[in-house]
Enzyme design. Structure first.
Site, PDB file in Angstrom:
ATOM      1  N   ALA A 149      51.331  10.170  67.423  1.00  0.00           N
ATOM      2  CA  ALA A 149      52.413   9.207  67.667  1.00  0.00           C
ATOM      3  C   ALA A 149      52.006   7.751  67.418  1.00  0.00           C
ATOM      4  O   ALA A 149      52.825   6.936  67.002  1.00  0.00           O
ATOM      5  CB  ALA A 149      52.919   9.351  69.102  1.00  0.00           C
ATOM      6  N   CYS A 163      31.367   2.841  62.878  1.00  0.00           N
ATOM      7  CA  CYS A 163      30.295   2.086  63.496  1.00  0.00           C
ATOM      8  C   CYS A 163      29.427   3.054  64.303  1.00  0.00           C
ATOM      9  O   CYS A 163      29.848   3.583  65.317  1.00  0.00           O
ATOM     10  CB  CYS A 163      30.879   1.025  64.425  1.00  0.00           C
ATOM     11  SG  CYS A 163      29.634  -0.090  65.044  1.00  0.00           S
ATOM     12  N   GLY A 194      46.035  13.222  67.226  1.00  0.00           N
ATOM     13  CA  GLY A 194      45.625  13.812  65.962  1.00  0.00           C
ATOM     14  C   GLY A 194      44.292  14.528  66.050  1.00  0.00           C
ATOM     15  O   GLY A 194      44.108  15.611  65.483  1.00  0.00           O
ATOM     16  N   THR A 195      43.348  13.940  66.777  1.00  0.00           N
ATOM     17  CA  THR A 195      42.020  14.542  66.876  1.00  0.00           C
ATOM     18  C   THR A 195      42.105  15.928  67.517  1.00  0.00           C
ATOM     19  O   THR A 195      41.546  16.903  67.009  1.00  0.00           O
ATOM     20  CB  THR A 195      41.093  13.634  67.712  1.00  0.00           C
ATOM     21  OG1 THR A 195      41.069  12.345  67.092  1.00  0.00           O
ATOM     22  CG2 THR A 195      39.689  14.189  67.799  1.00  0.00           C
ATOM     23  N   ASN A 211      43.644   8.510  55.109  1.00  0.00           N
ATOM     24  CA  ASN A 211      43.815   7.345  55.984  1.00  0.00           C
ATOM     25  C   ASN A 211      43.105   6.104  55.469  1.00  0.00           C
ATOM     26  O   ASN A 211      43.389   5.009  55.907  1.00  0.00           O
ATOM     27  CB  ASN A 211      43.332   7.666  57.400  1.00  0.00           C
ATOM     28  CG  ASN A 211      41.956   8.288  57.411  1.00  0.00           C
ATOM     29  OD1 ASN A 211      41.734   9.326  56.792  1.00  0.00           O
ATOM     30  ND2 ASN A 211      41.022   7.666  58.096  1.00  0.00           N
TER      31      ASN A 211
HETATM   32  N1  PLP Z   1      43.729  12.182  61.341  1.00  0.00           N
HETATM   33  C1  PLP Z   1      43.894  11.066  60.617  1.00  0.00           C
HETATM   34  C2  PLP Z   1      44.175  11.173  59.162  1.00  0.00           C
HETATM   35  C3  PLP Z   1      43.814   9.816  61.218  1.00  0.00           C
HETATM   36  O1  PLP Z   1      43.974   8.711  60.493  1.00  0.00           O
HETATM   37  C4  PLP Z   1      43.553   9.746  62.608  1.00  0.00           C
HETATM   38  C5  PLP Z   1      43.426   8.439  63.286  1.00  0.00           C
HETATM   39  O2  PLP Z   1      42.563   7.650  62.971  1.00  0.00           O
HETATM   40  C6  PLP Z   1      43.390  10.943  63.315  1.00  0.00           C
HETATM   41  C7  PLP Z   1      43.476  12.141  62.657  1.00  0.00           C
HETATM   42  C8  PLP Z   1      43.106  10.941  64.799  1.00  0.00           C
HETATM   43  O3  PLP Z   1      44.297  10.755  65.490  1.00  0.00           O
HETATM   44  P1  PLP Z   1      44.271  10.298  67.044  1.00  0.00           P
HETATM   45  O4  PLP Z   1      43.834   8.872  67.053  1.00  0.00           O
HETATM   46  O5  PLP Z   1      45.690  10.480  67.499  1.00  0.00           O
HETATM   47  O6  PLP Z   1      43.338  11.203  67.745  1.00  0.00           O
END
Ligand code: PLP
Length: 396
Positions: free
Chosen positions: A206, A335, A78-79, A157
């Site tokens: 995923a 943190c 996601g990042t 989230n």
């Molecule tokens: N976007 C949202 C809304 C998330 O909750 C997260 C995970 O914490 C991410 C992006 C980041 O995803 P990843 O952990 O696959 O990099």
């Protein structure tokens, strides 16, 4: 104390942070770590086998969000997908220099936006109301002819609040802007269709849906101009160079498929568990505050705060206290250098810093049971009794 914890049944209620890998996903991934190990870009039969599996996974994921296979680009999660969406669009946006987003986005969007701002982009924050909801009217009231991208997450989230992405997309498109939505938390929990949302770009990961960590995808609507973040290979049609991770892609697709197959029943089950916990906590602590949109939120997330005036406690210690009780939850705090910052999401919704610190997020998942609900409430009461100095506060 150590022995007590060892013998205590631990309860995992942090599925928004990550989920365990579903054993069925592990099973389908397994052959691609050793037997079918080829490089998906190789022309020989080993490579072709890997390529077939990769493209099957791509097609499955595309089908589950109403996209075409050619619109799915695998990333490391996601990042990276959020980074690629914002940086990639801005690098290709010509004279349009503005990104519109909201203060409750994930840091992967917020910090990317800030970095782009340092490099000359204009970063505009859409305000959120007390329930964390953005309003499309904010966009309508602005000129917007310099806006390149509007990035609003599908579901938050921390609170689970679901954004009116389709309304926002309609206005953004009138102004000629593209729309990105981070659907990391909503995917597999509520219906998700890029067409219905009007999204031009959409982020998936995923490991929030019982798949492996380290893989995600960015949906990029056909025709959208996007510059890659990385260079050095032609993989993913040049948009994400690097040898493709076939086992993880296969696992991602299977995890997503399994989440969608049982989604209606599982969402109803999770909603019941979540609502039962909310009711029990409200019974024990009548002045507890529930964060997020009470109607329009993901079924598995409960986010509560103990208001500083009603419950004078060291909020930072709540998560630790729950951990000592064997319950894995989070406060939504990041943190940073050893100190717990209050959640930027809860602050943006108008809570004061002390209340924001005294926040707990419970997120249910596939293997939680009704027993976990009563047990979690009981252990929360233990923690609060200790922190507030006895059970006298129960009448609050
Ligand atoms: N976007 C949202 C809304 C998330 O909750 C997260 C995970 O914490 C991410 C992006 C980041 O995803 P990843 O952990 O696959 O990099």
């Amino acid at each position: 104390m150590g022995e007590y914890i060892d013998s205590m049944r631990r309860i995992y209620l942090d599925h928004t942070a990550t989920t365990p890998l579903d054993p069925r996903v592990m099973e389908v991934m397994h052959p691609y770590f050793s037997g079918t190990f080829g490089n998906a870009s190789s022309v020989h039969s080993f490579g072709r086998e890997a390529r077939e599996a990769l493209e099957r996974a791509r097609g499955t994921i595309a089908g589950l969000i109403g996209a075409e296979a050619g619109e799915i680009f695998f990333t490391s999660g996601g990042t990276e997908s959020d980074n690629l969406a914002l940086c990639g669009v801005m690098a290709a946006s010509g004279s349009r220099r503005e990104i519109v987003t909201s203060p409750t986005e994930h840091h992967a969007v917020l910090e990317t936006g800030r970095r782009l701002e340092e490099q000359g982009a204009v970063l505009t924050m859409m305000p959120v109301d007390a329930q964390g909801v953005v309003d499309a009217e904010f966009l309508r009231a602005r000129p917007g002819d310099g806006t390149a991208l509007v990035s609003i997450m599908h579901a938050n989230n921390e609170t689970g609040t679901i954004a009116p992405v389709a309304d926002i997309a309609a206005v953004a498109h009138e102004k000629g802007a593209l729309v990105h939505t981070d659907a990391v938390q909503s995917a597999g929990k509520i219906p998700l269709s890029v067409g219905d949302l009007g999204a031009d770009l959409l982020t998936l990961s995923a490991h929030k849906m019982y798949g492996p960590k380290g893989i995600g995808a960015l949906y990029v609507r056909r025709g959208v101009a996007l510059e890659p973040l990385l260079v050095g290979g032609g993989q993913e049609r040049g948009r994400r160079p690097g040898t493709e991770n076939v086992p993880l892609a296969v696992g991602f697709a299977e995890a997503f498929r399994l989440s969608i197959v049982g989604m209606a029943e599982e969402s109803a089950r999770l909603r019941t568990l979540r609502d039962d916990l909310e009711q029990e906590i409200r019974r024990l602590f009548p002045r507890v505050l529930v964060n997020g949109d009470p109607e329009n939120r993901l079924p598995h997330i409960l986010n509560i705060s103990f208001g500083a005036e009603d419950y004078p406690l060291e909020g930072e210690m709540l998560v630790m206290g729950m951990d000592l009780e064997g319950v894995a939850v989070t406060s939504g705090s990041a943190c940073t250098s050893g100190s717990l910052d209050p959640s930027h999401v809860i602050l943006a919704m108008g809570r004061d810093a002390a209340t924001a610190r005294a926040t707990l997020r419970f997120s249910f998942g596939r293997w939680n049971t009704p027993d976990d609900v009563g047990e979690t409430a009981r252990r929360l009461k233990n923690v609060l009794d200790r922190m507030l100095g006895g059970p006298a506060h129960n009448s609050l």
